[in-house]
Design a protein around this motif. Structure first.
Motif, PDB file in Angstrom:
ATOM      1  N   UNK A   6     -29.055 -12.949  37.568  1.00  0.00           N
ATOM      2  CA  UNK A   6     -29.708 -13.776  36.545  1.00  0.00           C
ATOM      3  C   UNK A   6     -28.790 -14.929  36.150  1.00  0.00           C
ATOM      4  N   UNK A   7     -27.509 -14.617  35.960  1.00  0.00           N
ATOM      5  CA  UNK A   7     -26.542 -15.652  35.600  1.00  0.00           C
ATOM      6  C   UNK A   7     -26.397 -16.683  36.705  1.00  0.00           C
ATOM      7  N   UNK A   8     -26.494 -16.235  37.951  1.00  0.00           N
ATOM      8  CA  UNK A   8     -26.379 -17.162  39.074  1.00  0.00           C
ATOM      9  C   UNK A   8     -27.492 -18.203  39.043  1.00  0.00           C
ATOM     10  N   UNK A   9     -28.620 -17.837  38.457  1.00  0.00           N
ATOM     11  CA  UNK A   9     -29.737 -18.778  38.324  1.00  0.00           C
ATOM     12  C   UNK A   9     -29.528 -19.775  37.179  1.00  0.00           C
ATOM     13  N   UNK A  10     -28.423 -19.629  36.434  1.00  0.00           N
ATOM     14  CA  UNK A  10     -28.109 -20.602  35.393  1.00  0.00           C
ATOM     15  C   UNK A  10     -28.408 -20.162  33.981  1.00  0.00           C
ATOM     16  N   UNK A  11     -29.000 -18.978  33.804  1.00  0.00           N
ATOM     17  CA  UNK A  11     -29.284 -18.489  32.462  1.00  0.00           C
ATOM     18  C   UNK A  11     -28.032 -17.906  31.819  1.00  0.00           C
ATOM     19  N   UNK A  12     -28.065 -17.779  30.501  1.00  0.00           N
ATOM     20  CA  UNK A  12     -27.022 -17.091  29.758  1.00  0.00           C
ATOM     21  C   UNK A  12     -27.467 -15.645  29.572  1.00  0.00           C
ATOM     22  N   UNK A  13     -26.657 -14.706  29.996  1.00  0.00           N
ATOM     23  CA  UNK A  13     -27.047 -13.304  30.000  1.00  0.00           C
ATOM     24  C   UNK A  13     -26.148 -12.506  29.059  1.00  0.00           C
ATOM     25  N   UNK A  14     -26.775 -11.660  28.239  1.00  0.00           N
ATOM     26  CA  UNK A  14     -26.037 -10.695  27.434  1.00  0.00           C
ATOM     27  C   UNK A  14     -26.428  -9.314  27.933  1.00  0.00           C
ATOM     28  N   UNK A  15     -25.473  -8.590  28.501  1.00  0.00           N
ATOM     29  CA  UNK A  15     -25.730  -7.253  29.009  1.00  0.00           C
ATOM     30  C   UNK A  15     -25.278  -6.196  28.026  1.00  0.00           C
ATOM     31  N   UNK A  16     -26.108  -5.189  27.822  1.00  0.00           N
ATOM     32  CA  UNK A  16     -25.796  -4.101  26.897  1.00  0.00           C
ATOM     33  C   UNK A  16     -25.717  -2.794  27.679  1.00  0.00           C
ATOM     34  N   UNK A  17     -24.674  -2.020  27.422  1.00  0.00           N
ATOM     35  CA  UNK A  17     -24.424  -0.779  28.160  1.00  0.00           C
ATOM     36  C   UNK A  17     -23.674   0.184  27.259  1.00  0.00           C
ATOM     37  N   UNK A  18     -23.917   1.493  27.428  1.00  0.00           N
ATOM     38  CA  UNK A  18     -23.341   2.483  26.541  1.00  0.00           C
ATOM     39  C   UNK A  18     -21.930   2.903  26.847  1.00  0.00           C
ATOM     40  N   UNK A  19     -21.408   2.588  28.014  1.00  0.00           N
ATOM     41  CA  UNK A  19     -20.080   3.026  28.428  1.00  0.00           C
ATOM     42  C   UNK A  19     -19.085   1.887  28.358  1.00  0.00           C
ATOM     43  N   UNK A  20     -17.978   2.112  27.641  1.00  0.00           N
ATOM     44  CA  UNK A  20     -16.933   1.089  27.532  1.00  0.00           C
ATOM     45  C   UNK A  20     -16.335   0.794  28.902  1.00  0.00           C
ATOM     46  N   UNK A  21     -16.154   1.831  29.725  1.00  0.00           N
ATOM     47  CA  UNK A  21     -15.567   1.634  31.048  1.00  0.00           C
ATOM     48  C   UNK A  21     -16.476   0.790  31.930  1.00  0.00           C
ATOM     49  N   UNK A  22     -17.781   1.020  31.840  1.00  0.00           N
ATOM     50  CA  UNK A  22     -18.721   0.248  32.644  1.00  0.00           C
ATOM     51  C   UNK A  22     -18.793  -1.196  32.152  1.00  0.00           C
ATOM     52  N   UNK A  23     -18.749  -1.392  30.844  1.00  0.00           N
ATOM     53  CA  UNK A  23     -18.709  -2.755  30.295  1.00  0.00           C
ATOM     54  C   UNK A  23     -17.486  -3.497  30.813  1.00  0.00           C
ATOM     55  N   UNK A  24     -16.350  -2.821  30.855  1.00  0.00           N
ATOM     56  CA  UNK A  24     -15.128  -3.424  31.381  1.00  0.00           C
ATOM     57  C   UNK A  24     -15.318  -3.821  32.841  1.00  0.00           C
ATOM     58  N   UNK A  25     -15.927  -2.937  33.617  1.00  0.00           N
ATOM     59  CA  UNK A  25     -16.153  -3.226  35.032  1.00  0.00           C
ATOM     60  C   UNK A  25     -17.127  -4.400  35.188  1.00  0.00           C
ATOM     61  N   UNK A  26     -18.173  -4.463  34.351  1.00  0.00           N
ATOM     62  CA  UNK A  26     -19.120  -5.568  34.432  1.00  0.00           C
ATOM     63  C   UNK A  26     -18.433  -6.902  34.153  1.00  0.00           C
ATOM     64  N   UNK A  27     -17.543  -6.916  33.162  1.00  0.00           N
ATOM     65  CA  UNK A  27     -16.782  -8.136  32.874  1.00  0.00           C
ATOM     66  C   UNK A  27     -15.905  -8.533  34.060  1.00  0.00           C
ATOM     67  N   UNK A  28     -15.277  -7.542  34.686  1.00  0.00           N
ATOM     68  CA  UNK A  28     -14.446  -7.822  35.865  1.00  0.00           C
ATOM     69  C   UNK A  28     -15.295  -8.391  37.000  1.00  0.00           C
ATOM     70  N   UNK A  29     -16.503  -7.838  37.185  1.00  0.00           N
ATOM     71  CA  UNK A  29     -17.371  -8.323  38.251  1.00  0.00           C
ATOM     72  C   UNK A  29     -17.862  -9.748  37.975  1.00  0.00           C
ATOM     73  N   UNK A  30     -18.096 -10.046  36.690  1.00  0.00           N
ATOM     74  CA  UNK A  30     -18.480 -11.413  36.331  1.00  0.00           C
ATOM     75  C   UNK A  30     -17.346 -12.385  36.645  1.00  0.00           C
ATOM     76  N   UNK A  31     -16.116 -11.994  36.328  1.00  0.00           N
ATOM     77  CA  UNK A  31     -14.955 -12.827  36.641  1.00  0.00           C
ATOM     78  C   UNK A  31     -14.835 -12.998  38.155  1.00  0.00           C
ATOM     79  N   UNK A  32     -14.987 -11.919  38.877  1.00  0.00           N
ATOM     80  CA  UNK A  32     -14.843 -11.947  40.330  1.00  0.00           C
ATOM     81  C   UNK A  32     -15.830 -12.930  40.967  1.00  0.00           C
TER      82      UNK A  32
END
Length: 440
Positions: A303-329
């Motif tokens: 979704x972000x690749x299409x140019x939108x601003x995305x806010x992702x919500x997830x219950x696991x702190x570890x998964x949120x950390x991984x999602x941030x890393x993947x966004x950076x990557x």
């Protein structure tokens, strides 16, 4: 003598459903339209659980199961049904749940998405048991309705290179000093590396480690060891293996993941699912879009690749950390934000505090997203378009009822994705709109 019955439909476990003398009979191995005898193994006042006996009238879609362990293995339930018929049945299950549970009907039934029927499963959790009477270690899935492990030597739903490892793994584990302290082997396949996670309840000896290293070198896999919960899994050998990841080439995305983290078991179908979700959602540059139960960013990053601003919500702190890393990557950090939130406990006040979202994607676990859809209320500021990806048609139907009957949405389209061929699992996708905000 028990009279034969006619199978009317399939339930969500792939069992034939019939009625006899006021009872519902759930019959394993029977298909809709067939007339069968059956042998009950569980009897209750209003229903019975049974195994098919003689097939007196055979369904057109019946085929010979490809796997020789189908009769005893609990890993598959529909190998006796033609692959195309499986997809059609799953579509009917989705429509029936929407109609009878949700009291809603989609304006458009989307064409079913399906692909390879065999060798598709890139994630699997194999049980391990040392059984002296069976000659040593067993590695495989559980038997039907049992904690016993199937004495299997191959598996048709995993890639052939993994199927060929079952017997060598049995021999390997049998040679270890901790062979009775390894309850499972988790398989996690990436683009460039095959990872096997050994759950170990006791430390390895030096000899054990040497045997694992030799096996990894011979079969070109990487071992992880897991001494505790999933978060304790760590790379054992080789340390310099390729990164474990999957890709979404259409969106130029590489998604690294830890072998015990959740990813779809069928990467080919996941690519098509993401494409359909993005086509339905139609994200535009400048839009603000919520991704509930976002996981590692499987939908958020495209979704972000299409140019939108995305806010992702997830219950696991570890998964949120991984999602941030993947966004950076993937150079998408500017377009993404990931927030740790228990989405099973949110309400209207929480939703309003997040600000306005143009659109929303929801991809919950089997429990569904009742708190999330209820929290949208009838506010005019609610998202104009929602794409809901579901792994449970019953909870999708329940949530659809709230969106349509309470929140003022229209169910514009729905369809199935055959993520799990040979099983009764129904993956589906649905589009809800407040108003006509575009074309499909």
């Amino acid at each position: 003598m028990i009279a034969p019955v006619t199978i009317e439909s399939l339930d969500q476990e792939g069992r034939g459903v019939a009625h006899s003398e006021g009872k519902v009979i759930f019959i394993e191995g029977a298909l809709p339209g067939e007339v069968v005898t059956y042998n009950s193994y569980r009897k209750k006042q209003s229903f019975e659980m049974a195994q098919a006996g003689q097939i007196l009238k055979q369904a057109f879609g019946r085929v010979t199961p490809r796997c020789s362990y189908f009769a005893i293995c609990g890993g598959c339930s529909l190998q006796h049904m033609d692959a195309r018929a499986q997809v059609a049945t799953k579509q009917r299950v989705l429509e029936d749940n929407l109609k009878h549970i949700g009291k809603v009907e989609a304006e458009l039934i989307l064409p079913a998405i399906y692909g390879a029927a065999w060798g598709y499963r890139h994630r699997a959790r194999l049980s391990v048991r040392y059984v002296a009477k069976k000659g040593g270690v067993l590695v495989g899935f559980h038997e039907k309705r049992s904690s016993f492990v199937v004495d299997m030597r191959a598996c048709e739903i995993v890639p052939s290179r993994i199927s060929r490892l079952i017997m060598p793994l049995r021999e390997l584990v049998g040679s270890l000093s901790v062979r009775q302290q390894i309850p499972q082997i988790e398989v996690s396949l990436g683009e460039n590396v095959d990872v096997l996670v050994l759950r170990i309840l006791k430390p390895l000896t030096d000899q054990d480690e040497m045997l694992l290293q030799a096996f990894a070198d011979q079969h070109h896999i990487q071992f992880f060891l897991q001494p505790g919960g999933p978060q304790t899994a760590f790379p054992f050998y080789p340390q310099n293996a390729a990164e474990l990841n999957y890709t979404l080439p259409e969106f130029d995305i590489v998604m690294p993941f830890h072998p015990t983290e959740f990813t779809q078991v069928n990467p080919a179908m996941n690519r098509v699912l993401v494409r359909r979700a993005l086509n339905l959602l139609d994200p535009q540059p400048g839009e603000r879009i919520a991704d509930l139960f976002c996981g590692l960013g499987n939908f958020a990053l495209p979704i972000a690749r299409r140019g939108a601003q995305v806010v992702g919500f997830e219950g696991s702190a570890a998964v949120v950390c991984r999602a941030n890393e993947n966004a950076q990557r993937n150079r998408l950090a500017r377009n993404t934000q990931f927030v740790e939130t228990n989405l099973f406990e949110i309400d209207e006040a929480w939703m309003q505090a997040q600000g306005y979202f143009d659109k929303m994607l929801i991809d919950p676990p089997r429990e569904g997203a009742i708190a999330a859809v209820t929290s949208l209320g009838k506010e005019k500021t609610a998202p104009g378009r929602i794409v809901y990806v579901s792994c449970n048609p019953a909870t999708l139907a329940r949530d659809a009822a709230v969106l349509v009957n309470s929140n003022g949405y229209v169910l514009k389209a729905a369809g199935v994705v055959n993520m799990f061929p040979q099983t009764a699992h129904v993956e589906s996708i649905a589009l809800f709109e407040k108003d006509a905000v575009g074309t499909l």
